[in-house]
Design an enzyme around this catalytic site. Structure first.
Site, PDB file in Angstrom:
ATOM      1  N   LYS A   1       0.402   0.548 -14.762  1.00 56.87           N
ATOM      2  CA  LYS A   1       0.097  -0.633 -13.932  1.00 56.87           C
ATOM      3  C   LYS A   1      -0.526  -0.182 -12.607  1.00 56.87           C
ATOM      4  CE  LYS A   1       2.751  -2.034 -10.680  1.00 56.87           C
ATOM      5  NZ  LYS A   1       3.779  -2.350  -9.748  1.00 56.87           N
ATOM      6  N   ASN A   2       0.080   0.811 -11.983  1.00 51.26           N
ATOM      7  CA  ASN A   2      -0.386   1.210 -10.654  1.00 51.26           C
ATOM      8  C   ASN A   2      -1.767   1.869 -10.693  1.00 51.26           C
ATOM      9  OD1 ASN A   2       1.828   0.097  -9.507  1.00 51.26           O
ATOM     10  ND2 ASN A   2       2.946   2.019  -9.211  1.00 51.26           N
TER      11      ASN A   2
ATOM     12  N   ARG B   1       0.822  -5.913  -4.557  1.00 47.72           N
ATOM     13  CA  ARG B   1       0.490  -4.856  -3.612  1.00 47.72           C
ATOM     14  C   ARG B   1      -0.974  -4.436  -3.774  1.00 47.72           C
ATOM     15  NH1 ARG B   1       2.865  -3.894   0.806  1.00 47.72           N
ATOM     16  NH2 ARG B   1       2.088  -1.984   1.722  1.00 47.72           N
TER      17      ARG B   1
ATOM     18  N   CYS C   1       6.681  -5.688  -4.307  1.00 46.41           N
ATOM     19  CA  CYS C   1       8.144  -5.781  -4.373  1.00 46.41           C
ATOM     20  C   CYS C   1       8.749  -5.818  -2.975  1.00 46.41           C
ATOM     21  CB  CYS C   1       8.713  -4.581  -5.125  1.00 46.41           C
ATOM     22  SG  CYS C   1       8.494  -4.729  -6.890  1.00 46.41           S
TER      23      CYS C   1
ATOM     24  N   ARG D   1       7.006  -2.356   4.470  1.00 48.13           N
ATOM     25  CA  ARG D   1       5.847  -1.780   3.793  1.00 48.13           C
ATOM     26  C   ARG D   1       4.613  -1.982   4.683  1.00 48.13           C
ATOM     27  NH1 ARG D   1       6.114  -2.969  -2.619  1.00 48.13           N
ATOM     28  NH2 ARG D   1       4.788  -1.114  -2.590  1.00 48.13           N
ATOM     29  N   PRO D   2       4.564  -1.258   5.770  1.00 46.74           N
ATOM     30  CA  PRO D   2       3.446  -1.463   6.702  1.00 46.74           C
ATOM     31  C   PRO D   2       2.134  -0.947   6.118  1.00 46.74           C
ATOM     32  CG  PRO D   2       4.777   0.404   7.384  1.00 46.74           C
ATOM     33  CD  PRO D   2       5.449  -0.166   6.169  1.00 46.74           C
ATOM     34  N   VAL D   3       1.036  -1.277   6.794  1.00 42.68           N
ATOM     35  CA  VAL D   3      -0.272  -0.797   6.326  1.00 42.68           C
ATOM     36  C   VAL D   3      -0.981  -0.022   7.441  1.00 42.68           C
ATOM     37  CG1 VAL D   3      -0.607  -2.532   4.528  1.00 42.68           C
ATOM     38  CG2 VAL D   3      -1.298  -3.067   6.867  1.00 42.68           C
ATOM     39  N   ASP D   4      -0.206   0.472   8.387  1.00 40.27           N
ATOM     40  CA  ASP D   4      -0.807   1.164   9.533  1.00 40.27           C
ATOM     41  C   ASP D   4      -1.667   2.348   9.117  1.00 40.27           C
ATOM     42  OD1 ASP D   4       1.809   2.104   8.759  1.00 40.27           O
ATOM     43  OD2 ASP D   4       1.635   3.571  10.383  1.00 40.27           O
ATOM     44  N   LEU D   5      -1.230   3.059   8.078  1.00 39.21           N
ATOM     45  CA  LEU D   5      -1.990   4.248   7.682  1.00 39.21           C
ATOM     46  C   LEU D   5      -3.341   3.868   7.078  1.00 39.21           C
ATOM     47  CD1 LEU D   5       0.950   6.300   6.110  1.00 39.21           C
ATOM     48  CD2 LEU D   5      -0.186   6.706   8.301  1.00 39.21           C
TER      49      LEU D   5
ATOM     50  N   ASP E   1      10.293   4.570  -8.104  1.00 39.32           N
ATOM     51  CA  ASP E   1      10.183   3.486  -9.090  1.00 39.32           C
ATOM     52  C   ASP E   1      11.107   3.693 -10.292  1.00 39.32           C
ATOM     53  OD1 ASP E   1       8.335   2.437  -7.410  1.00 39.32           O
ATOM     54  OD2 ASP E   1       6.588   2.774  -8.683  1.00 39.32           O
TER      55      ASP E   1
ATOM     56  N   VAL F   1      12.294   6.785  -0.029  1.00 38.53           N
ATOM     57  CA  VAL F   1      10.905   6.329   0.131  1.00 38.53           C
ATOM     58  C   VAL F   1      10.862   4.945   0.781  1.00 38.53           C
ATOM     59  CG1 VAL F   1       8.744   5.786  -1.064  1.00 38.53           C
ATOM     60  CG2 VAL F   1      10.129   7.735  -1.817  1.00 38.53           C
TER      61      VAL F   1
ATOM     62  N   ARG G   1       5.869  -8.434 -13.930  1.00 32.06           N
ATOM     63  CA  ARG G   1       4.798  -7.914 -13.072  1.00 32.06           C
ATOM     64  C   ARG G   1       4.339  -6.535 -13.532  1.00 32.06           C
ATOM     65  NH1 ARG G   1       6.363  -6.686  -7.523  1.00 32.06           N
ATOM     66  NH2 ARG G   1       4.363  -5.646  -7.734  1.00 32.06           N
TER      67      ARG G   1
HETATM   68  C1  LIG Z   1       0.732  -0.720  -6.496  1.00 30.51           C
HETATM   69  C2  LIG Z   1       1.328   0.621  -6.300  1.00 30.51           C
HETATM   70  O1  LIG Z   1       0.683   1.611  -6.536  1.00 30.51           O
HETATM   71  N1  LIG Z   1       2.562   0.669  -5.931  1.00 30.51           N
HETATM   72  C3  LIG Z   1       3.257   1.926  -5.783  1.00 30.51           C
HETATM   73  C4  LIG Z   1       2.872   2.534  -4.454  1.00 30.51           C
HETATM   74  O2  LIG Z   1       3.205   1.590  -3.461  1.00 30.51           O
HETATM   75  P1  LIG Z   1       2.647   1.808  -1.982  1.00 30.51           P
HETATM   76  O3  LIG Z   1       1.298   2.370  -2.048  1.00 30.51           O
HETATM   77  O4  LIG Z   1       2.831   0.523  -1.288  1.00 30.51           O
HETATM   78  O5  LIG Z   1       3.682   2.864  -1.442  1.00 30.51           O
HETATM   79  P2  LIG Z   1       3.452   3.915  -0.275  1.00 30.51           P
HETATM   80  O6  LIG Z   1       3.351   5.262  -0.858  1.00 30.51           O
HETATM   81  O7  LIG Z   1       2.328   3.439   0.570  1.00 30.51           O
HETATM   82  O8  LIG Z   1       4.795   3.748   0.529  1.00 30.51           O
HETATM   83  C5  LIG Z   1       5.705   4.776   0.689  1.00 30.51           C
HETATM   84  C6  LIG Z   1       6.277   4.746   2.086  1.00 30.51           C
HETATM   85  O9  LIG Z   1       5.238   4.872   3.034  1.00 30.51           O
HETATM   86  C7  LIG Z   1       5.381   3.945   4.071  1.00 30.51           C
HETATM   87  N2  LIG Z   1       4.036   3.548   4.573  1.00 30.51           N
HETATM   88  C8  LIG Z   1       3.051   3.234   3.702  1.00 30.51           C
HETATM   89  C9  LIG Z   1       1.832   2.839   4.158  1.00 30.51           C
HETATM   90  C10 LIG Z   1       1.593   2.778   5.543  1.00 30.51           C
HETATM   91  O10 LIG Z   1       0.505   2.433   6.004  1.00 30.51           O
HETATM   92  N3  LIG Z   1       2.602   3.101   6.374  1.00 30.51           N
HETATM   93  C11 LIG Z   1       3.815   3.492   5.924  1.00 30.51           C
HETATM   94  O11 LIG Z   1       4.712   3.771   6.712  1.00 30.51           O
HETATM   95  C12 LIG Z   1       6.072   2.783   3.380  1.00 30.51           C
HETATM   96  O12 LIG Z   1       6.773   1.990   4.297  1.00 30.51           O
HETATM   97  C13 LIG Z   1       6.989   3.470   2.418  1.00 30.51           C
HETATM   98  O13 LIG Z   1       8.215   3.754   3.043  1.00 30.51           O
HETATM   99  O14 LIG Z   1       3.614   3.747  -4.266  1.00 30.51           O
HETATM  100  C14 LIG Z   1       5.021   3.584  -4.223  1.00 30.51           C
HETATM  101  C15 LIG Z   1       5.645   4.926  -3.923  1.00 30.51           C
HETATM  102  O15 LIG Z   1       5.443   5.786  -4.954  1.00 30.51           O
HETATM  103  C16 LIG Z   1       5.502   2.979  -5.537  1.00 30.51           C
HETATM  104  O16 LIG Z   1       6.848   2.675  -5.413  1.00 30.51           O
HETATM  105  C17 LIG Z   1       4.761   1.713  -5.866  1.00 30.51           C
HETATM  106  O17 LIG Z   1       5.043   1.314  -7.197  1.00 30.51           O
HETATM  107  C1  LIG Z   2       7.128  -1.140  -6.165  1.00 32.95           C
HETATM  108  C2  LIG Z   2       6.377  -1.362  -7.223  1.00 32.95           C
HETATM  109  O1  LIG Z   2       5.276  -2.092  -7.259  1.00 32.95           O
HETATM  110  P1  LIG Z   2       4.434  -2.678  -6.019  1.00 32.95           P
HETATM  111  O2  LIG Z   2       4.054  -1.532  -5.154  1.00 32.95           O
HETATM  112  O3  LIG Z   2       3.258  -3.284  -6.706  1.00 32.95           O
HETATM  113  O4  LIG Z   2       5.277  -3.668  -5.335  1.00 32.95           O
HETATM  114  C3  LIG Z   2       6.705  -0.788  -8.539  1.00 32.95           C
HETATM  115  O5  LIG Z   2       5.817  -0.738  -9.399  1.00 32.95           O
HETATM  116  O6  LIG Z   2       7.871  -0.393  -8.728  1.00 32.95           O
END
Ligand SMILES: CC(=O)N[C@H]1[C@@H](OP(=O)(O)OP(=O)(O)OC[C@H]2O[C@@H](n3ccc(=O)[nH]c3=O)[C@H](O)[C@@H]2O)O[C@H](CO)[C@@H](O)[C@@H]1O
Ligand SMILES: C=C(OP(=O)(O)O)C(=O)O
Length: 925
Positions: A58-59, A128, A152, A157-161, A349, A371, A444
């Site tokens: 899925k991812n 996401r 989820c 789950r910030p997007v600052d990066l 996950d 995480v 999902r």
């Molecule tokens: C759609 C998808 O691919 N989802 C996966 C993706 O989610 P996703 O890409 O959202 O997960 P991230 O690797 O970004 O998040 C991991 C950690 O980084 C932190 N963070 C992230 C971005 C940012 O800008 N700033 C920041 O601080 C988050 O708060 C979190 O604590 O990877 C996760 C970690 O393997 C998986 O659980 C999700 O299934």
């Molecule tokens: C956290 C997950 O998905 P998403 O990042 O799409 O919320 C997941 O696949 O377990």
């Protein structure tokens, strides 16, 4: 068959596409068309056997679908799973103008028709992956406007990066109105640059990788995610003409191209789905095989399962066989510890599903979620099945069973994708029927999980629920309806409002938020239910955040909203905020504060130590203070030892209610609802029309006697008052229980006991009794304070003439050969010799020392301090010392071990129930 679609994929069009020449799946049945809002009904325990085909990731699919926007012309993806996140992603691409064809597990995306750079679709907030289009849109078209992402609900789950990384590539990024607005600052396009991620975020790495592929020049991304999905994405982009080196390592170098062409790609098998099925085999002590799997993608899980005792073998490069059959592996599986981390560490996950397995393994296991900060919602549901799990923030101690699972079926609610999957696994292992609601979360990311499990022999069905099936009981549904009626909730979507309300009141605040978040249109009732819910559950900041959204979406708060807001401020001790909101009521919203609002302010001032200010505030009230306001002031007196003032207020409380009656003051009567054996009973203040009113009065009296006999007092405020006040509790109890309190509750039968459960504000009272020769019962309560979940259990009792209370808090634990538990208690001797008994625990695991911080414990202790006077404590300490033998302490210890988390308190309460009968307590004393 080629099926063109704009926004949806046909639910049955996907066949199980093989990734390579793997054996054909032994599937005899065809998937059923899913009913609307279905639930899963599982009959356990199940034994699984056979072979299953693992779908595409899925991812990976989400990232690659976004990446097709970087490419001119058509791209063809194979092995795309038919899951709802992919449908949502397809809708997003379609809304931008991409043409999509989906057939037989393949998706063809033609992005030449893209005419828009702004996504304006609800789907964006649900998943996401939708956010990933930001990179391609920006790099190919120079601008993009996207909503902040969903996904989820597993923590921050910030997007600052993402945003900082895009800025490093020359983008100008702004956050406005809940959306990200980005454009290439030079007016032409992105330019290559260097960016180091603070954390190897998967989504940020993928977004930047796509953006850099079309940027002008070289980009170096360091400390990037190394997940297989990132490698998959790089492979697709390279096949489309991009120049990318280092994917799968810490640093990726991208040489930007002016354009990319479409290409063809087979999506990598879903390692998380494979892991989930491996865990399904383990939890059911079965043997199954699966393909295609890339073992190196889940080597962490493979090692852990083998360590636990599973046999795992590879019959060819991409086929794994997992066996946990006891006769084959020679006994039970042993527990193991996991700690989630970015790839190649243990995947977050798979944490919930692994936790489900650990509840059935021997010994204790430690699960550390490193995480995401709030990925433990499944724990509460697993506990409903009888799992013994104790949680402190993101660490869970799973107490396994010596002889396999002793889980029992129950009614559960999935709160997120993997948490939901963990409930399925537990349901397969549990004895009896398990029903799982809100399975849309599971859909999902798992393709036909029910059908695949059926093919392996599981008894799992996808059923249409009854109207209130989420609670699993029609009777309870009626209760919910009655509740809605009684509270006058009339808005469209009133069911959802009621669900938010009911979940919040039952302490399931995350579920309440889940419903709130998923609502199509929200009104003042929805917002109020959520704000009050958060406030009641001690989540003040979240309550205020939701409140702050109201003016933005144009919804005007009402009086009840402000009760929630002020209650939140009072809980968090936010005096200035509280004043501001109180004044804003009339100043900004033209609302006249009522006694409830004044009461909240008194509570806020009083608990912040501003007792004189609180007293003055009451004196200057433009309306007459009622029992609620006096009660709040009384609470403050008790906390700060203002005995005289407290006693004078007591007198006022007992006169004010009859006086109000005499003057026929019209107030909305307090109303309580309680469900007994599925029938909802309503009690209104002053109304004695219930057919069993006499019987109920007797029961209340009985409760009151027990309360006093064992030193419990009805309200936390009164708890700290002197014994002189004790005789007045009669009256206070009457008022609290019959007249003033608006609460809800239910009577349930559990383990041969009749248990009354009352939800009141942020407290849950449970009172149980067993009528045999002797009256054996228990009473306990829990609560949540401030931002953190702090729960504690306390008890006090009266011995003969002297009031000698004791607080028993101790534990010890022995795990394996090592002794890794510690118990401490200490007291603090101040000026007045006022002390507290603090308990802290720590454990030493390998090199790491994990424990509660002393500060948290102190906070807890502080609470206790107000409850037990020092004299009593000293008495108690010495009593205890001589009275409790070590053996007893050990007994007690294992039960009291984790007092800190919310769910644990309930669990612990149950433990207590079996341990302490009134008789025992007396004996011990
Ligand atoms: C759609 C998808 O691919 N989802 C996966 C993706 O989610 P996703 O890409 O959202 O997960 P991230 O690797 O970004 O998040 C991991 C950690 O980084 C932190 N963070 C992230 C971005 C940012 O800008 N700033 C920041 O601080 C988050 O708060 C979190 O604590 O990877 C996760 C970690 O393997 C998986 O659980 C999700 O299934
Ligand atoms: C956290 C997950 O998905 P998403 O990042 O799409 O919320 C997941 O696949 O377990």
């Amino acid at each position: 068959m080629a099926l063109f679609f704009n926004t949806t994929i046909s639910p049955t069009s996907k066949s199980f596409t093989c990734y390579h020449s793997s054996p054909e799946p032994q599937i005899s049945k065809t998937p059923q068309k899913p009913p609307e809002n279905p639930i899963f009904k599982i009959k356990g325990p199940s034994t699984l056997s056979g072979h299953i085909t693992i779908s595409g990731s899925k991812n990976s699919s989400l990232a690659l679908l976004a990446a097709t926007l970087c490419c001119s012309g058509s791209s063809l993806l194979h092995n795309v799973p038919n899951v709802s996140d992919i449908k949502a992603m397809a809708s997003i691409l379609s809304s931008l103008g991409a043409k999509i064809e989906a057939f037989d597990g393949k998706m063809m995306v033609d992005s030449d028709g893209i005419r828009k750079v702004e996504v304006d679709l609800e789907e964006m907030k649900k998943i996401r992956g939708g956010f990933f289009v930001l990179g391609p849109l920006l790099s190919r078209f120079g601008e993009a406007v996207v909503d902040l992402p969903g996904g989820c609900n597993i923590g921050k789950r910030p997007v600052d990066l993402y945003l900082r990384g895009l800025s490093a590539l020359g983008a100008h990024v702004e956050l406005r109105e809940g959306k990200v607005w980005a454009h290439a600052a030079n007016g032409r396009g992105l330019v290559g640059g260097r960016f180091r991620l603070d954390y190897p975020s998967v989504g940020a790495t993928e977004t930047l990788l796509m953006a850099a592929s079309l940027a002008d020049g070289v980009t170096v991304l360091s400390n990037v995610a190394k997940e297989p999905e990132v490698v998959d994405l790089a492979r697709f982009l390279r096949d489309s003409g991009a120049s990318i080196e280092g994917a799968g390592t810490d640093t990726i170098v991208i040489r930007g191209k002016s354009w990319l062409h479409g290409s063809e790609c087979v999506i990598t098998p879903d390692r998380i789905e494979a892991g989930t099925f491996m865990l399904a085999a383990a939890i059911t002590r079965s043997c199954i095989s699966m393909s295609p799997v890339i073992p190196s993608h889940i080597s962490c899980l493979i090692h852990k399962l083998m360590k636990a005792g599973c046999r795992i073998s590879q019959s060819d490069q991409h086929t794994l066989k997992v066996s946990a059959v006891p006769t084959y592996i020679g006994g039970n599986l042993s527990g193991f510890d996991i700690r989630t981390s970015p790839f190649p560490g243990f995947p977050t996950d798979l944490q919930p599903q692994t936790m489900a397995l650990l509840t059935t393994c021997s010994g204790s296991s430690l699960v550390e979620e490193c995480v995401f900060d709030k990925r433990m919602s499944h724990v509460r549901e697993l506990q409903k099945l009888g799992a013994k799990i104790q949680v402190c923030e993101s660490t869970a101690l799973v107490l396994g069973k010596q002889n396999g699972s002793s889980l029992r079926g129950s009614h559960l609610v999935a709160s997120d994708l993997r948490g939901g999957a963990s409930l399925i696994l537990a349901g397969l292992a549990a004895e009896g029927i398990t029903e799982i609601n809100d399975i849309a979360h599971i859909d999902r990311g798992y393709e036909n999980i029910d059908w695949k499990l059926q093919c392996l022999g599981a008894d799992i069905e996808r059923l249409a629920p009854n109207a209130c099936g989420y609670l699993g009981k029609l009777e309870l549904g009626k209760w919910v309806h009655a509740y809605i009626g009684k509270n006058g909730i009339k808005a469209d979507g009133f069911i959802e409002n009621a669900l938010v309300d009911i979940y919040a009141k039952c302490g399931s605040i995350e579920k309440a938020f889940g419903v709130f978040q998923g609502m199509k249109s929200r009104d003042v009732f929805s917002y109020t239910a959520m704000i009050v819910g958060y406030a009641m559950n001690g989540e003040a900041q979240r309550a205020l955040d939701i409140f702050a959204e109201m003016p933005i979406v144009g919804i005007k708060p009402d009086e009840v909203t402000f009760v929630g807001v002020l209650f939140a401020c009072s809980h968090a001790g936010m005096v200035d905020e509280g004043w501001k909101h109180f004044k804003d009521m009339s100043r900004v919203y033209n609302l006249e504060p009522q006694t409830e609002h004044y009461g909240c302010m008194v509570d806020l001032l009083g608990h912040a130590g501003l007792t004189s200010e609180a007293e003055q505030f009451v004196e200057n009230m433009p309306i007459e203070p009622d029992a609620f306001v006096w009660g709040a002031l009384l609470g403050a007196c008790s906390v700060y030892g203002k005995v005289e003032l407290g006693e004078s207020i007591m007198k006022k409380i007992v006169t004010v209610e009859p006086a109000m009656k005499e003057r026929k003051v019209k107030k909305t009567p307090g109303c309580s609802l309680i469900e007994v054996n599925g029938v909802v009973h309503e009690f209104r203040k002053g109304n004695k029309s219930h057919p069993n009113v006499e019987e109920l009065k007797k029961l209340l009296k009985e409760m009151a006697i027990h309360l006093r006999t064992y030193g419990f007092v009805c309200s936390k405020q009164e708890a700290g008052l002197s014994h002189k006040c004790l005789e007045k509790f009669d009256m206070v109890e009457e008022i609290l229980l019959e007249e003033v309190v608006t609460c809800s509750g239910k009577v349930v039968e559990e383990n041969g006991l009749e248990v009354v459960e009352i939800y009141r504000h942020n407290e849950v009272w449970r009172w149980g009794r067993k009528l045999g020769k002797r009256d054996v019962g228990f009473l306990r309560w829990r609560r949540k304070l401030g931002k953190r979940n702090i729960g504690f259990l306390r008890w006090r009792r009266k011995l003969r003439k002297r009031n000698i209370g004791f607080l028993g808090v101790r534990w010890r634990r022995k795990l394996g050969k090592r002794n890794i538990g510690a118990v401490r208690w200490r007291r603090k001797l101040g000026k007045r010799n006022i002390g507290f008994l603090g308990v802290r625990w720590r454990r030493k695991l390998g090199k790491r020392n994990i424990g509660f911080t002393w500060g948290e414990m102190e906070e807890e202790a502080w609470e206790e301090e107000h409850m037990v006077s020092w004299g009593e404590m000293e008495e108690e300490a010495s009593e205890e010392e001589h009275m409790v033998s070590w053996g007893e302490m050990e007994e007690e210890a294992s039960e009291e071990e984790h007092r800190v988390s919310w769910g644990d308190m309930e669990e612990k309460a149950w433990e207590e129930e079996h341990r302490v009968s009134w008789g025992d307590m007396e004996e011990k004393a």
